[in-house]
Design a protein around this motif. Structure first.
Motif, PDB file in Angstrom:
ATOM      1  N   HIS A   1      21.126 -19.942  23.501  1.00  0.00           N
ATOM      2  CA  HIS A   1      20.986 -18.503  23.230  1.00  0.00           C
ATOM      3  C   HIS A   1      21.539 -17.598  24.338  1.00  0.00           C
ATOM      4  O   HIS A   1      21.695 -16.398  24.121  1.00  0.00           O
TER       5      HIS A   1
ATOM      6  N   GLU B   1      24.371 -16.613  25.462  1.00  0.00           N
ATOM      7  CA  GLU B   1      25.766 -16.692  25.027  1.00  0.00           C
ATOM      8  C   GLU B   1      26.751 -16.275  26.116  1.00  0.00           C
ATOM      9  O   GLU B   1      26.552 -15.275  26.811  1.00  0.00           O
TER      10      GLU B   1
ATOM     11  N   VAL C   1      24.486 -11.739  27.005  1.00  0.00           N
ATOM     12  CA  VAL C   1      23.108 -11.282  26.792  1.00  0.00           C
ATOM     13  C   VAL C   1      22.725 -10.171  27.762  1.00  0.00           C
ATOM     14  O   VAL C   1      21.735  -9.460  27.533  1.00  0.00           O
TER      15      VAL C   1
ATOM     16  N   PRO D   1      30.989  -9.001  21.297  1.00  0.00           N
ATOM     17  CA  PRO D   1      29.662  -8.775  20.700  1.00  0.00           C
ATOM     18  C   PRO D   1      28.792 -10.034  20.713  1.00  0.00           C
ATOM     19  O   PRO D   1      29.278 -11.146  20.507  1.00  0.00           O
ATOM     20  N   LEU D   2      27.521  -9.841  20.977  1.00  0.00           N
ATOM     21  CA  LEU D   2      26.553 -10.927  20.985  1.00  0.00           C
ATOM     22  C   LEU D   2      26.237 -11.347  19.558  1.00  0.00           C
ATOM     23  O   LEU D   2      26.046 -10.516  18.672  1.00  0.00           O
ATOM     24  N   GLU D   3      26.178 -12.656  19.323  1.00  0.00           N
ATOM     25  CA  GLU D   3      25.831 -13.161  17.993  1.00  0.00           C
ATOM     26  C   GLU D   3      24.418 -12.710  17.615  1.00  0.00           C
ATOM     27  O   GLU D   3      23.518 -12.685  18.465  1.00  0.00           O
ATOM     28  N   PRO D   4      24.187 -12.342  16.338  1.00  0.00           N
ATOM     29  CA  PRO D   4      22.875 -11.804  15.923  1.00  0.00           C
ATOM     30  C   PRO D   4      21.701 -12.711  16.265  1.00  0.00           C
ATOM     31  O   PRO D   4      20.644 -12.214  16.689  1.00  0.00           O
TER      32      PRO D   4
ATOM     33  N   ASN E   1      21.375 -14.824  18.693  1.00  0.00           N
ATOM     34  CA  ASN E   1      21.114 -14.799  20.127  1.00  0.00           C
ATOM     35  C   ASN E   1      20.511 -13.462  20.548  1.00  0.00           C
ATOM     36  O   ASN E   1      19.628 -13.413  21.406  1.00  0.00           O
ATOM     37  N   LYS E   2      20.964 -12.389  19.939  1.00  0.00           N
ATOM     38  CA  LYS E   2      20.381 -11.074  20.217  1.00  0.00           C
ATOM     39  C   LYS E   2      18.918 -11.037  19.810  1.00  0.00           C
ATOM     40  O   LYS E   2      18.058 -10.516  20.541  1.00  0.00           O
TER      41      LYS E   2
ATOM     42  N   VAL F   1      16.813 -12.972  22.416  1.00  0.00           N
ATOM     43  CA  VAL F   1      16.648 -12.242  23.670  1.00  0.00           C
ATOM     44  C   VAL F   1      15.749 -11.031  23.475  1.00  0.00           C
ATOM     45  O   VAL F   1      14.902 -10.723  24.331  1.00  0.00           O
ATOM     46  N   ASP F   2      15.868 -10.345  22.345  1.00  0.00           N
ATOM     47  CA  ASP F   2      15.004  -9.196  22.071  1.00  0.00           C
ATOM     48  C   ASP F   2      13.538  -9.608  22.021  1.00  0.00           C
ATOM     49  O   ASP F   2      12.654  -8.850  22.449  1.00  0.00           O
TER      50      ASP F   2
END
Length: 212
Positions: free
Chosen positions: A43, A45, A105, A193-196, A198-199, A202-203
């Motif tokens: 994750h 990335e 990230v 852009p961060l892959e959804p 992985n976002k 992290v969120d």
């Protein structure tokens, strides 16, 4: 699609090259090529802008590897040293490796120059007998691969290993922030852009700084 368009646009704006004098003798290695692997914690990335090499002949080779790093098994800590590998052809064993990447990230761009110790090059040309899981028999193998592991905060780990021999840690390093930003300013501050997925991770969980 937006991610793909951005990546293609950035790559088209940059020139990829490998520079070495044509009069230099070819490398004398016990195998056709050695390998560079790229890895990142799950994750966390990473997009690698470039891996450059100065080999033990003193020759410079630019952008020998790059792109997306493969993931280890978990966000915290490291795996066994393997990574997304690419053969490095017509390049002698590395004296120094230059690495520049985007930690997506955060996001943040980092760069580092890593001196490869002589004991690593010695290991890379030393034949060893090992039981190979791929063939279920004992074979002669070499530690012909270097893996570069990248984590948030600019942490880099390097391993040397082979497909049958496993990996040994070379060292843990601290990269510096690239002051010009992603692609040294060529993308005008825009990161890949961060892959959804992985976002979303992290969120929810944050970035486990200090675990690498």
């Amino acid at each position: 699609m937006k991610r793909l368009i951005l990546v293609v646009g950035i790559l088209m704006s940059l020139s990829a090259c490998a520079m070495s004098p044509s009069i230099s003798p070819p490398p004398r290695l016990p195998y056709p090529a050695w390998y560079v692997g790229l890895a990142a914690p799950q994750h966390m990335e990473v997009w690698v802008e470039t891996v450059d090499v100065i080999d033990q002949r003193g020759l410079r080779f630019f952008r020998v590897h790059g792109g997306v790093a493969s993931y280890t098994g978990q966000p915290e800590g490291w795996g066994n040293g393997a990574g997304k590998s690419k053969p490095i052809n017509n390049v002698d064993l590395p004296e120094r490796i230059f690495l520049r990447w985007q930690s997506l990230v955060e996001p943040q761009a980092y760069k580092i120059s890593i001196q490869i110790p002589q004991w690593v090059r010695d290991q890379m040309i030393k034949p060893e007998q090992a039981f190979c899981l791929w063939t279920s028999k004992w074979e002669e193998d070499y530690r012909d691969a270097l893996t570069l592991g990248m984590a948030p905060g600019g942490i880099v780990k390097v391993w040397v290993g082979g497909s049958c021999l496993g990996y040994r840690e070379v060292g843990r390093y601290q990269a510096e922030v690239e002051p010009l930003g992603p692609y040294r300013g060529a993308s005008k501050g825009k990161y890949i852009p961060l892959e959804p997925e992985n976002k979303a991770y992290v969120d929810q969980h944050g970035i486990p700084y200090g675990s690498w």
